[in-house]
Design a protein around this motif. Sequence first.
Motif, PDB file in Angstrom:
ATOM      1  N   LEU A   1     -46.714  51.556   6.881  1.00 22.90           N
ATOM      2  CA  LEU A   1     -46.421  50.364   6.079  1.00 22.90           C
ATOM      3  C   LEU A   1     -46.407  49.130   6.971  1.00 22.90           C
ATOM      4  O   LEU A   1     -45.591  49.027   7.893  1.00 22.90           O
ATOM      5  N   VAL A   2     -47.314  48.206   6.696  1.00 23.05           N
ATOM      6  CA  VAL A   2     -47.226  46.881   7.322  1.00 23.05           C
ATOM      7  C   VAL A   2     -46.140  46.134   6.557  1.00 23.05           C
ATOM      8  O   VAL A   2     -46.324  45.753   5.405  1.00 23.05           O
ATOM      9  N   TYR A   3     -44.995  45.973   7.187  1.00 23.71           N
ATOM     10  CA  TYR A   3     -43.864  45.368   6.482  1.00 23.71           C
ATOM     11  C   TYR A   3     -44.115  43.886   6.241  1.00 23.71           C
ATOM     12  O   TYR A   3     -44.386  43.119   7.170  1.00 23.71           O
ATOM     13  N   ARG A   4     -44.019  43.475   4.964  1.00 19.86           N
ATOM     14  CA  ARG A   4     -44.298  42.087   4.581  1.00 19.86           C
ATOM     15  C   ARG A   4     -43.183  41.538   3.697  1.00 19.86           C
ATOM     16  O   ARG A   4     -43.376  40.553   2.980  1.00 19.86           O
ATOM     17  N   GLY A   5     -42.006  42.187   3.741  1.00 16.62           N
ATOM     18  CA  GLY A   5     -40.935  41.821   2.821  1.00 16.62           C
ATOM     19  C   GLY A   5     -40.207  40.543   3.143  1.00 16.62           C
ATOM     20  O   GLY A   5     -39.548  39.962   2.288  1.00 16.62           O
ATOM     21  N   GLY A   6     -40.263  40.109   4.409  1.00 16.45           N
ATOM     22  CA  GLY A   6     -39.641  38.846   4.769  1.00 16.45           C
ATOM     23  C   GLY A   6     -38.188  38.918   5.184  1.00 16.45           C
ATOM     24  O   GLY A   6     -37.615  37.908   5.600  1.00 16.45           O
ATOM     25  N   LEU A   7     -37.537  40.094   5.107  1.00 18.68           N
ATOM     26  CA  LEU A   7     -36.118  40.210   5.465  1.00 18.68           C
ATOM     27  C   LEU A   7     -35.902  40.729   6.883  1.00 18.68           C
ATOM     28  O   LEU A   7     -34.998  40.267   7.581  1.00 18.68           O
ATOM     29  N   LEU A   8     -36.699  41.724   7.286  1.00 17.82           N
ATOM     30  CA  LEU A   8     -36.508  42.357   8.596  1.00 17.82           C
ATOM     31  C   LEU A   8     -37.244  41.514   9.635  1.00 17.82           C
ATOM     32  O   LEU A   8     -38.417  41.737   9.923  1.00 17.82           O
TER      33      LEU A   8
ATOM     34  N   VAL B   1     -41.423  60.523   3.126  1.00 18.60           N
ATOM     35  CA  VAL B   1     -42.850  60.759   2.907  1.00 18.60           C
ATOM     36  C   VAL B   1     -43.591  59.511   2.450  1.00 18.60           C
ATOM     37  O   VAL B   1     -44.815  59.511   2.379  1.00 18.60           O
ATOM     38  N   ASN B   2     -42.852  58.446   2.123  1.00 20.38           N
ATOM     39  CA  ASN B   2     -43.511  57.193   1.774  1.00 20.38           C
ATOM     40  C   ASN B   2     -42.599  56.009   2.065  1.00 20.38           C
ATOM     41  O   ASN B   2     -41.371  56.137   2.010  1.00 20.38           O
ATOM     42  N   LEU B   3     -43.213  54.870   2.379  1.00 20.36           N
ATOM     43  CA  LEU B   3     -42.491  53.640   2.691  1.00 20.36           C
ATOM     44  C   LEU B   3     -43.109  52.504   1.883  1.00 20.36           C
ATOM     45  O   LEU B   3     -44.327  52.433   1.736  1.00 20.36           O
ATOM     46  N   ASN B   4     -42.268  51.631   1.360  1.00 20.14           N
ATOM     47  CA  ASN B   4     -42.744  50.524   0.526  1.00 20.14           C
ATOM     48  C   ASN B   4     -41.941  49.260   0.767  1.00 20.14           C
ATOM     49  O   ASN B   4     -40.739  49.317   1.039  1.00 20.14           O
ATOM     50  N   ASP B   5     -42.604  48.106   0.611  1.00 20.79           N
ATOM     51  CA  ASP B   5     -41.886  46.852   0.424  1.00 20.79           C
ATOM     52  C   ASP B   5     -41.398  46.799  -1.014  1.00 20.79           C
ATOM     53  O   ASP B   5     -42.064  47.317  -1.918  1.00 20.79           O
TER      54      ASP B   5
ATOM     55  N   GLY C   1     -37.541  42.422  -1.042  1.00 18.88           N
ATOM     56  CA  GLY C   1     -37.865  42.276   0.375  1.00 18.88           C
ATOM     57  C   GLY C   1     -37.389  43.416   1.247  1.00 18.88           C
ATOM     58  O   GLY C   1     -37.685  43.443   2.448  1.00 18.88           O
ATOM     59  N   ALA C   2     -36.647  44.372   0.684  1.00 18.67           N
ATOM     60  CA  ALA C   2     -36.137  45.498   1.464  1.00 18.67           C
ATOM     61  C   ALA C   2     -37.254  46.481   1.804  1.00 18.67           C
ATOM     62  O   ALA C   2     -38.305  46.506   1.153  1.00 18.67           O
ATOM     63  N   LEU C   3     -36.996  47.290   2.819  1.00 17.56           N
ATOM     64  CA  LEU C   3     -37.872  48.404   3.169  1.00 17.56           C
ATOM     65  C   LEU C   3     -37.383  49.634   2.416  1.00 17.56           C
ATOM     66  O   LEU C   3     -36.263  50.100   2.638  1.00 17.56           O
ATOM     67  N   TYR C   4     -38.192  50.151   1.501  1.00 21.87           N
ATOM     68  CA  TYR C   4     -37.803  51.306   0.692  1.00 21.87           C
ATOM     69  C   TYR C   4     -38.342  52.596   1.301  1.00 21.87           C
ATOM     70  O   TYR C   4     -39.502  52.658   1.725  1.00 21.87           O
ATOM     71  N   VAL C   5     -37.492  53.610   1.331  1.00 17.18           N
ATOM     72  CA  VAL C   5     -37.813  54.910   1.917  1.00 17.18           C
ATOM     73  C   VAL C   5     -37.778  55.968   0.821  1.00 17.18           C
ATOM     74  O   VAL C   5     -36.738  56.178   0.183  1.00 17.18           O
ATOM     75  N   THR C   6     -38.899  56.629   0.602  1.00 21.73           N
ATOM     76  CA  THR C   6     -38.968  57.730  -0.360  1.00 21.73           C
ATOM     77  C   THR C   6     -38.745  59.037   0.387  1.00 21.73           C
ATOM     78  O   THR C   6     -39.550  59.427   1.224  1.00 21.73           O
ATOM     79  N   ASP C   7     -37.625  59.676   0.104  1.00 19.42           N
ATOM     80  CA  ASP C   7     -37.197  60.902   0.786  1.00 19.42           C
ATOM     81  C   ASP C   7     -37.362  62.077  -0.174  1.00 19.42           C
ATOM     82  O   ASP C   7     -36.601  62.216  -1.127  1.00 19.42           O
TER      83      ASP C   7
ATOM     84  N   ILE D   1     -31.988  47.166   4.838  1.00 19.77           N
ATOM     85  CA  ILE D   1     -31.870  45.702   4.811  1.00 19.77           C
ATOM     86  C   ILE D   1     -31.054  45.248   6.022  1.00 19.77           C
ATOM     87  O   ILE D   1     -30.395  46.062   6.677  1.00 19.77           O
ATOM     88  N   PRO D   2     -31.080  43.955   6.337  1.00 20.29           N
ATOM     89  CA  PRO D   2     -30.181  43.460   7.389  1.00 20.29           C
ATOM     90  C   PRO D   2     -28.729  43.697   6.996  1.00 20.29           C
ATOM     91  O   PRO D   2     -28.369  43.653   5.813  1.00 20.29           O
ATOM     92  N   LYS D   3     -27.890  43.940   7.967  1.00 23.18           N
ATOM     93  CA  LYS D   3     -26.483  44.245   7.710  1.00 23.18           C
ATOM     94  C   LYS D   3     -25.800  43.091   6.970  1.00 23.18           C
ATOM     95  O   LYS D   3     -26.023  41.912   7.264  1.00 23.18           O
ATOM     96  N   ASN D   4     -24.979  43.477   5.993  1.00 22.35           N
ATOM     97  CA  ASN D   4     -24.184  42.519   5.210  1.00 22.35           C
ATOM     98  C   ASN D   4     -25.049  41.463   4.519  1.00 22.35           C
ATOM     99  O   ASN D   4     -24.668  40.297   4.398  1.00 22.35           O
ATOM    100  N   PHE D   5     -26.219  41.908   4.074  1.00 20.18           N
ATOM    101  CA  PHE D   5     -27.143  40.986   3.408  1.00 20.18           C
ATOM    102  C   PHE D   5     -27.212  41.332   1.929  1.00 20.18           C
ATOM    103  O   PHE D   5     -27.395  42.498   1.566  1.00 20.18           O
ATOM    104  N   ASN D   6     -27.070  40.356   1.077  1.00 22.58           N
ATOM    105  CA  ASN D   6     -27.166  40.578  -0.370  1.00 22.58           C
ATOM    106  C   ASN D   6     -28.584  40.268  -0.841  1.00 22.58           C
ATOM    107  O   ASN D   6     -29.012  39.110  -0.819  1.00 22.58           O
ATOM    108  N   THR D   7     -29.310  41.310  -1.230  1.00 22.35           N
ATOM    109  CA  THR D   7     -30.684  41.119  -1.670  1.00 22.35           C
ATOM    110  C   THR D   7     -30.725  40.700  -3.135  1.00 22.35           C
ATOM    111  O   THR D   7     -29.813  40.990  -3.914  1.00 22.35           O
ATOM    112  N   LYS D   8     -31.801  40.037  -3.494  1.00 27.82           N
ATOM    113  CA  LYS D   8     -32.008  39.623  -4.880  1.00 27.82           C
ATOM    114  C   LYS D   8     -33.394  40.037  -5.323  1.00 27.82           C
ATOM    115  O   LYS D   8     -34.380  39.751  -4.651  1.00 27.82           O
TER     116      LYS D   8
END
Length: 710
Positions: free
Chosen positions: A255-262, A313-317, A321-327, A365-372
Amino acid sequence: MARMQLEPGYEVNLVAAEPLVVAPVAINFDNGGRLWAVEMTGYMPDTAGRGEDAPTGKIVILDDDNRDGVYDRRTVFIDSLRLPRALCFINGGVLVAEPPRLWFYPIENDKPGKRTLVDPKYTEDGNVEHQPNGLLRAIDNWIYNAKSSKRYRFKDGKWLIERTHFRGQWGISQDNYGRLYYNDNSSNVIGDFFLPGFGYGNLDQQNVAGYSERMVADNRVYPARPTPGVNRGYTKGTLDEKLRLRNFTAACAPLVYRGGLLKDSLQSVFVAEPSANLIKRNQIQPSGNVTRGRQAYTGHEFLASTDERFRPVNLNDGPDGALYVTDMYRGIIQHKTYLTEYLKNEIVKRQLSQPLNCGRIYKVIPKNFNTKVISIPTEPDKLVELLGNANGWVRDRAQQTIVDQKMLAAVPYLQQALAGSDHLKTIHALWTLEGLNALNSEQLIPFLSSTNAWLRVEALGIVPSVVNKASYKTYSSVLQRIVQNPDEVTAPYIAYLYPVLSRYDKPGANKLLKQLATLYPQNKYVADAVISNLSGREAQFTSVLNDTAAVFVKRLNKVINNRKSRLLNNDPVKLKKEFPRGAAIFSTTCQTCHGGDGNGIKGLAPPFNKSQWVTGDKRKLIGIVLNGLTGPVEVNDHLYKAPEINGDMPGIGGSKEISDEDIAQLLSFLRRSWQNKASAVTVKEVSTVRSQLKERSSAFTIEELEKVFP
């Protein structure tokens, strides 16, 4: 989650778990931020894979009713699927990959409408590990796949299917400019230096420079726990002194991370390694036409778990903006076709065949970060505004929404965006207009001479969609001016435009190719771009340069020799009739690594064609196929070893579905295909070698093979 070790500064949040989601292998988000998951519940119920073909797979929709970032409700969209593996939103519906078919389902009030068969041969039947997947909707409005040489597009009411480069194994991603990234199970990051729609026009040209490039060559991994439960754990060097995996063996989901948070100073590319329960972070940086990178950390990973059933087995933006992990969360991850006796024993030791009813989806996500979560609007002006959002997922979905809805009301806003200073927004605006068939030459041509190299490249990528009988002379004139001002970044793209220019002015297009070869004789990217357009007429270009040491001349001669060699091949139709079962097993089990032309695939496997191991001692060949081979291996006076090829070829002797008669047919087919002219293999010969090797469970090295079969 307590057993996860995560890079400082970040946190892992659980967003879904069983029974809300079971055995997920791929996810996507709709315009409202709902999560859609592909459940491959039938995968490997036990070490024999019994019941794997049962229609138990599903596509499910997860809703977050109270908008707290955790999904609360599950709706089954489609059930009774056999090993589904990917989905993609398009045109008011969803594409679903259910081997061997690719289906389109309209979405009608969260229920599937009447489905349409898009491709009856999306995959070959057979090996689950080696079937297409991904369904990545790229910036150029085409859909690309891993483990595939096809791309798809819905245009003017019809599904289009075109040939493209063969890419990767499991998982596919794009960067901000639409270049594709992928890998195979033993490789970290592989990708393209150029846009995906070019360079596949010459069947005799192998390994086109700038495509399938190893961007991060370092394959070292750092598990948080001993990992004896890997398929080749018995092989020397696979595990270190602490019994931890040394190098990738199940790399997937780049995954080329493009979410903007990390945040990172360099572009991050994450890669999952489910067999070692970890996720790696890499950092890449382009320089001219070349993109290279390195691992972000030494001695540890971005995320690693001490839980053996953690199987990312899969990673998504995501929309937030979070990095999602499919386990997938289960013990058995290796498919039965290649499951070694060693790993079977490891599975039994720790009862890894159970449980089968789990599945988790996390976000980092970054620690103590509230995503929207950003819901995609319906108003044209707001959608165009989102083309400049910091989150790549949002930019992509805004573009796709405008294109899918044929939203011509957005055209004025898109035209305004072309004049803006945000080059990413401008790039999306260009491709969105392309998707609407609303981009004209007057708008595009100025970008061909832009001072921003990315804008020049994207404009050149769009030229084939815009040039026509009325405008080709203008484009030819502009491209001639560009060629006169040397620019190695755009030069390959000008060569790649030959197919469209030659429709209207073949002599002029040929002149352009000769100019490029003359101007850049030592540039392999320009050379291969030119050669990709010369199928069947390579010899006509041998007089362009007199310097036999020039890169262009060397690469041209190689393709000429490949063509001569191909024309000497045995009749494939006759061979399929003579060895039907062997041809079928080759196409589903061998071809994906060794190539349909038998000449091997870069980064995966050496050639079968004229290989002494294929045409030589039958006993050695049977032994390799039954038990597998660990490299390096010399073929036709060339030593193949990792990373040029995958370091291991798994055996199929343990497969209950492949009989000795099947193996005899397969090997007979290989020994007679292409330019191989060896004798057929009999069932008795296979059975004899199998009996001789009945006490052996490990793969051979060449040295061991020579000792066993002197």
